[in-house]
Structures are given as structure tokens and as C-alpha cells.
Design an enzyme around this catalytic site. Structure first.
Site, mmCIF file in Angstrom:
data_model
loop_
_atom_site.group_PDB
_atom_site.id
_atom_site.type_symbol
_atom_site.label_atom_id
_atom_site.label_comp_id
_atom_site.label_asym_id
_atom_site.label_seq_id
_atom_site.Cartn_x
_atom_site.Cartn_y
_atom_site.Cartn_z
ATOM 1 N N ASN A 219 0.821 -1.211 0.000
ATOM 2 C CA ASN A 219 0.000 0.000 0.000
ATOM 3 C C ASN A 219 0.856 1.264 0.000
ATOM 4 O O ASN A 219 0.504 2.267 -0.623
ATOM 5 C CB ASN A 219 -0.954 0.001 1.199
ATOM 6 C CG ASN A 219 -2.223 -0.790 0.926
ATOM 7 O OD1 ASN A 219 -2.458 -1.234 -0.189
ATOM 8 N ND2 ASN A 219 -3.037 -0.970 1.937
ATOM 9 N N PHE A 260 -1.701 3.439 -11.915
ATOM 10 C CA PHE A 260 -1.605 4.382 -10.795
ATOM 11 C C PHE A 260 -0.861 5.666 -11.175
ATOM 12 O O PHE A 260 -0.300 6.337 -10.317
ATOM 13 C CB PHE A 260 -0.956 3.731 -9.562
ATOM 14 C CG PHE A 260 -1.860 2.734 -8.884
ATOM 15 C CD1 PHE A 260 -2.668 3.119 -7.827
ATOM 16 C CD2 PHE A 260 -1.922 1.421 -9.314
ATOM 17 C CE1 PHE A 260 -3.517 2.211 -7.212
ATOM 18 C CE2 PHE A 260 -2.762 0.503 -8.709
ATOM 19 C CZ PHE A 260 -3.572 0.908 -7.655
ATOM 20 N N CYS A 271 -8.269 1.999 3.516
ATOM 21 C CA CYS A 271 -7.007 1.259 3.624
ATOM 22 C C CYS A 271 -5.766 2.135 3.451
ATOM 23 O O CYS A 271 -4.999 2.307 4.396
ATOM 24 C CB CYS A 271 -6.990 0.119 2.609
ATOM 25 S SG CYS A 271 -8.116 -1.223 3.001
ATOM 26 N N LYS A 334 -13.719 5.553 -4.742
ATOM 27 C CA LYS A 334 -13.302 4.982 -6.017
ATOM 28 C C LYS A 334 -14.541 4.405 -6.686
ATOM 29 O O LYS A 334 -15.565 4.180 -6.032
ATOM 30 C CB LYS A 334 -12.246 3.894 -5.827
ATOM 31 C CG LYS A 334 -12.711 2.687 -5.029
ATOM 32 C CD LYS A 334 -11.670 1.596 -4.986
ATOM 33 C CE LYS A 334 -11.534 0.894 -6.322
ATOM 34 N NZ LYS A 334 -10.649 -0.284 -6.264
#
Length: 446
Positions: A219, A260, A271, A334
Site C-alpha cells: 500500500n 496508478f 485502507c 473509487k
């Protein structure tokens, strides 16, 4: 004899894991301390939006006509202890209030509640994202409290679910990581994941600390990549460059890749933000805080993007939001999710509302959750209704529905044809040809 599995905690992770294990052929018992959640799941309904999850659930929940009956739910720790050979702990680990550190109270409570009912050998598998070092402590606590003693083993098996793709990521994962302390634990987990392993999914066996670090490291890397391109967007704005073309160019380097690298208002959700903050906090406790100081800047860049979106909108409408009608397309953090936790879209909408803007929000799936979190905002039943009479339209969550909007038809109901694309996901030429002023972060104005 086939393994029987319990799943402790039936939120987003737990409900998905329980349904998917039943899909893989196991007898599964899901446990939660919230009776309303158990009642809903027992009817084959899920308390969140996740594509495909309810269909899988209904195929297996006992009592539903035509189901396999392999999946049941309970609030009884005693029943769970008696039922399961393998117990997956899937409870939440939120950020502590007022701190960066992770709140371990739900995980600790799950272990303390389950362990006294383990009277025969069992494997308890943590899937929650926890600070490194937690597994060793929990393993000792498990042995201490379980009547079976050393027969109660612990393993750590981090989850890598992407909201919107959770069922696929569980049934067909890109890797399975297990932190184990014995060959027996590894053997049991290979049996649990025999289906994915038969498809060739990589199986990484490691120790507790490494398994705990994998999720937070992954992450942190993704957050770094997102904030990097957003930092480049800031430079492009100052220099007159185009961050979309910049991302395209560097993405062809196979060492970097295109994923990304879409600049915008940054990441949110339950998260990434809390995981990188907990990672920093734990590194400080271990005396390794200097190794992760870069994550503070990653977090700072990410949060700064929200304010910059508000500034862009304010500038576009003449310097003040007072009396200005603002349409916000997107509430979830999202697409393909109804999760509004730490949503950049709602954060921007809320800031504009506090500065006097008349904000109307529309999201395909996140409306109910958004209303609970931000009850003072206005909400519409469709994108067209949200845009009707608006002085400026903000595109803040990249749903496919928004990419398919007809800019000509939308222009006929808008007060002014001004669009700010906070996700760099719409086609600028298509909107400009329909008479819209199109702006996006890090891109030329025309």
C-alpha cells in the site's frame, strides 16, 4: 474429513472471504457481534456494494432455495469454536482517534473471545492489516487462553482485495502470502487455497513479521506512485506542461508502467491513508522512523490535492462560492464501490459547502453512505439532476457512467458549461467540442 472454516468478522473483508470459501467448496460459518449484520447475511443480503458478492453469497447461504447450504452465520463464539478447524480473523483495524497508530482492539477482542472455545487443535489465521510484531504477541495470547494450549496455532495471511474486484481477488488472487510458525500451519493453508494454487497462483511462505509487512509495504508503494504523479501535476501546472502526456510517456518504461499514474485529487478509502500512517507510527516505535519519513510527504501531497481542487473551483467561479451552484459527480472514494470512508470527492464537496457553495452530489452507489456522513449536502437522483442549473461541474469519482455522459445533453441543463475533471478521466476534446470549458489538474487550459 474436509476442513470446516469460520470467518470472524463479516464486514467487507469477512463477508467476501466467507462467501468465496463456500464457493471453493468448504463448509463455512461466519461470526459477527452485530446481530443485524448476521440477520442480513443470513437472508443472502450484503451490507455494502461489491460487484458479484451478493450473487456468490446467495449461491451458498443455508435456507435459500437452490443454495448449496455450505454457508451459515452466527453470533456464538462457542459455536464457532466447536465448528472450525481453521478460523480466519477478518475484523477491522481502524486508525486510532487523534493518532496515526492502528487500533488493535477489535483483533485483540476477537482472539480473546475465540480462544477459550478452542478445545481441539485449530489454526487461527489473521487477515487483518496489523502493525508488524502483532502476530507474535497474538500467538502467545492464543496459546495462553485456549484450553488446547499449543494445539492452537496462529498464522498470518494478509489480504490484497481491491474494492470493486474483491470476489475475483479472493477466488483468483495474484499471490497468496502466509506467515507461519510450523509445517502443519502451512499444510492447512495449502489445503484451504488448493483451488487458486491449482491455477498457478504464487504461494509465498514466510515468517510472521514479513507477512505482516507485505500489505503495508504494498500500500505504501501504491500511495507513493499516486502521490508522485500528483506532485508532477503540480510541477506541470507551474511550468505549463501536460501531466497526462507526461504519465503516458514515462509509463512506457516497463520498470514504471502506466498503472496508478493518473493525476487527480488523490487517494482515500479505508485502507491506503490509515495503513501508511500506521506504518509510520509503528516504524517510530521500532526506532526505524527515518526509513519512512518519505511517507509523510506522500500523505501531505495526497491531502494537498483536495485543497487544490477546491482552489481551482473557487477561481473558476470568480473567487467566491457564495450563491454558486456546484454539481459534484462522485461520492465514493473509487468507482465500483459504495465506500465513502476518507473520500476525496466528499471532502472536496464538504469544503465547498462550508465556504458557502450550494453543493449537489450524485454517485451511482454511494448516495446512502454519503448522506449519513454529510447530511447537510444536497443530493440528486441522477447526474443530470445534479448538474441542472449548476455554475460548475466537478467530476471527482471516475465511474464508467460519468465517462459515458453526453456532454451536449448535459450542457442543455447546466447553468454554465464549466467542467473540472478531478480525475483526468474524461475526454477533453469531446467536452470542449460540446461547448464546455474543460479544466483538469496538471493539464493545459486549452
Amino acid at each position: 474429513m474436509a476442513l470446516r472454516i469460520t470467518v470472524i468478522g463479516t464486514g467487507y473483508l469477512g463477508a467476501t472471504h466467507a462467501a468465496s470459501l463456500a464457493e471453493l467448496g468448504f463448509e463455512v460459518l461466519g461470526l459477527d457481534v452485530v446481530p443485524e449484520k448476521i440477520e442480513m447475511l443470513g437472508r443472502g443480503k450484503v451490507p455494502m456494494y461489491e460487484p458479484g458478492l451478493e450473487e456468490v453469497l446467495r449461491r451458498h447461504v443455508a435456507g435459500i432455495e437452490g443454495s448449496s447450504g455450505r454457508l451459515r452465520f452466527t453470533t456464538s463464539w462457542e459455536e464457532a469454536g466447536e465448528f472450525g478447524d481453521v478460523h480466519f480473523v477478518c475484523v477491522n483495524t481502524p486508525q486510532k482517534r487523534g493518532e496515526y497508530a492502528c487500533d488493535m482492539s477489535y483483533v485483540d477482542s476477537a482472539i480473546d473471545s475465540l480462544a477459550p472455545h478452542l478445545r481441539r487443535p485449530a489454526l487461527v489465521v489473521g487477515k487483518s492489516t496489523v502493525p508488524v510484531g502483532s502476530a507474535e504477541r497474538l500467538a502467545a495470547r492464543l496459546r495462553e487462553l485456549a484450553p488446547v494450549g499449543e494445539g492452537a496455532e496462529l498464522a498470518w495471511n494478509p489480504e490484497f482485495l481491491r474494492e470493486g474486484f474483491a470476489v475475483k481477488d479472493t477466488l483468483h488472487p495474484d499471490r497468496i502470502v502466509v506467515g507461519v510458525a510450523s509445517e502443519r500451519s502451512e499444510k492447512l493453508l495449502r489445503e484451504v487455497y488448493a483451488g487458486p494454487l491449482g491455477e498457478g497462483t504464487p504461494f509465498v511462505v514466510t515468517d510472521f513479521p514479513t507477512a505482516e509487512l507485505v500489505k503495508t509495504a504494498a500500500n505504501s508503494f501504491l500511495a507513493t506512485k499516486i502521490s508522485f504523479i500528483n506532485a508532477m501535476a503540480e510541477v506541470c501546472e507551474a511550468a505549463g506542461g501536460d501531466v497526462a502526456k507526461l504519465a503516458e510517456a514515462i509509463g512506457y518504461d516497463e520498470r514504471i508502467g502506466h498503472k496508478f499514474l493518473r493525476a487527480g485529487i488523490g487517494f482515500g478509502g479505508g485502507c491506503l491513508p490509515k495503513d501508511i500512517r500506521a506504518f509510520m507510527a509503528r516504524a517510530g516505535e521500532l526506532g526505524a522512523d527515518q526509513a519512512l519519513t518519505f511517507l509523510r510527504e506522500i500523505d501531505s501531497i495526497n491531502m494537498r490535492r483536495r485543497g487544490e481542487m477546491v482552489d481551482m473551483a473557487r477561481e473558476t467561479v470568480g473567487g467566491s462560492f457564495l450563491g454558486v451552484r456546484v454539481a459534484v459527480l462522485g461520492a465514493a472514494f473509487k468507482p465500483d464501490s459504495d465506500d465513502v470512508r476518507d473520500s476525496p470527492a466528499l471532502n472536496v464537496a464538504g469544503q465547498i459547502h462550508l465556504q458557502g457553495g450550494q453543493v449537489t452530489v450524485y454517485d451511482p452507489k454511494g448516495m446512502e453512505n454519503a448522506r449519513r456522513l454529510f447530511p447537510t449536502l444536497g443530493y440528486a437522483d441522477s447526474a443530470v439532476d445534479a448538474v441542472r442549473g449548476a455554475d460548475v461541474v466537478l467530476h471527482l469519482t471516475e465511474w464508467a457512467e460519468f465517462r459515458e455522459l453526453d456532454p451536449v445533453a448535459l450542457g442543455e441543463v447546466a447553468g454554465r458549461r464549466v467542467l473540472l475533471d478531478g480525475r483526468n478521466a474524461l475526454d477533453p476534446e469531446r467536452w470542449r467540442e460540446a461547448g464546455w470549458t474543460y479544466r483538469a489538474m496538471g493539464r493545459p487550459r486549452a
